[in-house]
Design a protein around this motif. Structure first.
Motif, PDB file in Angstrom:
ATOM      1  N   ILE A  79      25.892  36.333  50.435  1.00 55.18           N
ATOM      2  CA  ILE A  79      26.731  36.539  49.249  1.00 55.18           C
ATOM      3  C   ILE A  79      27.735  35.401  49.166  1.00 55.18           C
ATOM      4  N   ASP A  80      27.864  34.845  47.970  1.00 50.32           N
ATOM      5  CA  ASP A  80      28.899  33.846  47.729  1.00 50.32           C
ATOM      6  C   ASP A  80      30.236  34.580  47.675  1.00 50.32           C
ATOM      7  N   PRO A  81      31.210  34.218  48.511  1.00 52.91           N
ATOM      8  CA  PRO A  81      32.488  34.941  48.512  1.00 52.91           C
ATOM      9  C   PRO A  81      33.205  34.898  47.163  1.00 52.91           C
ATOM     10  N   LEU A  82      32.886  33.905  46.334  1.00 52.54           N
ATOM     11  CA  LEU A  82      33.492  33.833  45.007  1.00 52.54           C
ATOM     12  C   LEU A  82      32.905  34.871  44.053  1.00 52.54           C
ATOM     13  N   ASP A  83      31.761  35.475  44.429  1.00 52.97           N
ATOM     14  CA  ASP A  83      31.174  36.539  43.613  1.00 52.97           C
ATOM     15  C   ASP A  83      31.829  37.891  43.875  1.00 52.97           C
ATOM     16  N   ILE A  84      32.643  37.991  44.929  1.00 54.03           N
ATOM     17  CA  ILE A  84      33.352  39.233  45.231  1.00 54.03           C
ATOM     18  C   ILE A  84      34.454  39.413  44.185  1.00 54.03           C
ATOM     19  N   THR A  85      34.466  40.571  43.525  1.00 51.95           N
ATOM     20  CA  THR A  85      35.426  40.796  42.439  1.00 51.95           C
ATOM     21  C   THR A  85      36.418  41.913  42.748  1.00 51.95           C
ATOM     22  N   TYR A  86      36.303  42.508  43.929  1.00 48.47           N
ATOM     23  CA  TYR A  86      37.245  43.564  44.324  1.00 48.47           C
ATOM     24  C   TYR A  86      37.181  43.712  45.835  1.00 48.47           C
ATOM     25  N   LYS A 105      34.740  46.364  35.828  1.00 41.80           N
ATOM     26  CA  LYS A 105      33.292  46.472  35.616  1.00 41.80           C
ATOM     27  C   LYS A 105      32.612  46.000  36.894  1.00 41.80           C
ATOM     28  N   PRO A 106      32.004  46.927  37.631  1.00 39.32           N
ATOM     29  CA  PRO A 106      31.387  46.514  38.902  1.00 39.32           C
ATOM     30  C   PRO A 106      30.249  45.531  38.674  1.00 39.32           C
ATOM     31  N   GLY A 107      30.119  44.595  39.622  1.00 42.45           N
ATOM     32  CA  GLY A 107      29.069  43.586  39.509  1.00 42.45           C
ATOM     33  C   GLY A 107      28.057  43.738  40.619  1.00 42.45           C
ATOM     34  N   LYS A 156      36.178  56.138  47.549  1.00 40.45           N
ATOM     35  CA  LYS A 156      37.100  55.678  46.511  1.00 40.45           C
ATOM     36  C   LYS A 156      36.453  54.568  45.680  1.00 40.45           C
ATOM     37  N   VAL A 157      35.833  53.599  46.356  1.00 34.12           N
ATOM     38  CA  VAL A 157      35.201  52.487  45.658  1.00 34.12           C
ATOM     39  C   VAL A 157      34.072  52.990  44.760  1.00 34.12           C
ATOM     40  N   LEU A 158      33.280  53.927  45.251  1.00 33.62           N
ATOM     41  CA  LEU A 158      32.181  54.462  44.442  1.00 33.62           C
ATOM     42  C   LEU A 158      32.702  55.181  43.202  1.00 33.62           C
ATOM     43  N   ILE A 159      33.783  55.921  43.356  1.00 33.54           N
ATOM     44  CA  ILE A 159      34.394  56.603  42.198  1.00 33.54           C
ATOM     45  C   ILE A 159      34.954  55.572  41.225  1.00 33.54           C
ATOM     46  N   ALA A 160      35.563  54.516  41.754  1.00 32.16           N
ATOM     47  CA  ALA A 160      36.080  53.441  40.894  1.00 32.16           C
ATOM     48  C   ALA A 160      34.935  52.776  40.130  1.00 32.16           C
ATOM     49  N   TYR A 161      33.812  52.544  40.800  1.00 32.82           N
ATOM     50  CA  TYR A 161      32.640  51.971  40.130  1.00 32.82           C
ATOM     51  C   TYR A 161      32.181  52.876  38.993  1.00 32.82           C
ATOM     52  N   GLU A 162      32.049  54.159  39.310  1.00 28.75           N
ATOM     53  CA  GLU A 162      31.523  55.112  38.320  1.00 28.75           C
ATOM     54  C   GLU A 162      32.439  55.210  37.096  1.00 28.75           C
ATOM     55  N   ASN A 163      33.757  55.167  37.325  1.00 34.01           N
ATOM     56  CA  ASN A 163      34.719  55.301  36.231  1.00 34.01           C
ATOM     57  C   ASN A 163      35.175  53.959  35.659  1.00 34.01           C
ATOM     58  N   GLU A 164      34.683  52.875  36.243  1.00 31.90           N
ATOM     59  CA  GLU A 164      35.048  51.518  35.824  1.00 31.90           C
ATOM     60  C   GLU A 164      36.560  51.352  35.746  1.00 31.90           C
ATOM     61  N   CYS A 165      37.221  51.875  36.771  1.00 34.07           N
ATOM     62  CA  CYS A 165      38.674  51.799  36.850  1.00 34.07           C
ATOM     63  C   CYS A 165      39.100  51.927  38.314  1.00 34.07           C
ATOM     64  N   ILE A 166      39.938  50.989  38.756  1.00 31.81           N
ATOM     65  CA  ILE A 166      40.469  51.053  40.114  1.00 31.81           C
ATOM     66  C   ILE A 166      41.843  51.703  40.044  1.00 31.81           C
ATOM     67  N   PRO A 167      42.064  52.769  40.819  1.00 29.19           N
ATOM     68  CA  PRO A 167      43.388  53.415  40.795  1.00 29.19           C
ATOM     69  C   PRO A 167      44.450  52.524  41.421  1.00 29.19           C
ATOM     70  N   PRO A 168      45.701  52.699  41.008  1.00 28.45           N
ATOM     71  CA  PRO A 168      46.772  51.832  41.533  1.00 28.45           C
ATOM     72  C   PRO A 168      47.122  52.139  42.986  1.00 28.45           C
TER      73      PRO A 168
END
Length: 198
Positions: A93-100, A196-198, A156-168
Motif C-alpha cells: 500500500i502506498d502510504p499516501l493512499d491512507i486517508t484515515y 468517504k472510505p477508499g 468504530k472504523v467499520l461504523i464510520a465507513y458504513e455511515n461515511e462519518c468519523i465521530p469527533p
C-alpha cells in the motif's frame, strides 16, 4: 476480564490514569487515560463466504516496545514507526493512499506525542504527504478498554465507513504544544467529519 483491583491501583499510583477522570487524547490538558469497558468481537470470513463485507484485512502485525531506553512504560516512536512502515509495505500500500488513521491514542503525557511522531514519520514525512491525514482516537469517546480496545477501535472504523462519518475526538480543544509540529498534515477530528472510505 480484569477483576484484580491491584492493577488499577498500580496504574493510578504510577500516574497512568487521569485524576480528573477525563480522557483528553491529543489535548494540552491530557493527564492520563480513563478506564473503559468493552465486550466486542469481529467476525472474520473469507470474502467469497461473506454475506456482507464491511472491510478487508490487508495486513496484520504485532509490535513490541522491547529494548527500552527510557523505562518499561515509555513507548518508542521508532519501533511504532517501524511497525507501521512494515505493515504498509507488506500489504503493498502506498502510504499516501491512507486517508484515515485510527490511533491507539490513550491521552497519556508521553504516549500521545510518541505515537503522533511515529504516525507523522511513517505516513507524512517519509512519503512527502501534503494532504491532511485525519487521526481518530476511540479512547477519547469511551476510555481505554485495555485488551479489547483494539477490536473496539476496528468496530468504530467499520461504523464510520458504513455511515461515511468519523465521530469527533472528545475533549480535544487545544492541541498539546509538542504535537503542533505534526498538525498539519495530521488532522485532529474535533467535530463530525464526513468521510468517504477508499
Amino acid at each position: 476480564m480484569n477483576l484484580e483491583p491491584m492493577i488499577y491501583q498500580l496504574q493510578q499510583e504510577l500516574g497512568f490514569c487521569s485524576p480528573r477522570g477525563i480522557s483528553a487524547v491529543l489535548d494540552e490538558s491530557a493527564d492520563g487515560f480513563v478506564k473503559g469497558e468493552a465486550v466486542c468481537c469481529v467476525l472474520l470470513q473469507r470474502r467469497k463466504s461473506a454475506h456482507r463485507v464491511y472491510a478487508k484485512v490487508l495486513s496484520a502485525r504485532v509490535g513490541t516496545d522491547g529494548n527500552k531506553k527510557f523505562g518499561i512504560f515509555h513507548p518508542s516512536s521508532e519501533t511504532q514507526e517501524e511497525l507501521m512502515t512494515a505493515s504498509y509495505k507488506e500489504a503493498n500500500i502506498d502510504p499516501l493512499d491512507i486517508t484515515y488513521f485510527e490511533s491507539h491514542g490513550t491521552g497519556t503525557k508521553v504516549g500521545d506525542p510518541q505515537e503522533m511522531k511515529a504516525i507523522y514519520n511513517a505516513y507524512c514525512r517519509a512519503p512527502g504527504r501534503i494532504n491532511p491525514l485525519p487521526v481518530g482516537a476511540l479512547k477519547s469517546n469511551m476510555g481505554h478498554a485495555e485488551s479489547s480496545s483494539g477490536v473496539a477501535a476496528i468496530i468504530k472504523v467499520l461504523i464510520a465507513y458504513e455511515n461515511e462519518c468519523i465521530p469527533p475526538n472528545l475533549n480535544c480543544k487545544q492541541l498539546k504544544q509538542e504535537l503542533l509540529q505534526y498538525f498539519p498534515p495530521l488532522l485532529a477530528i474535533n467535530q463530525k467529519y464526513p468521510y468517504k472510505p477508499g
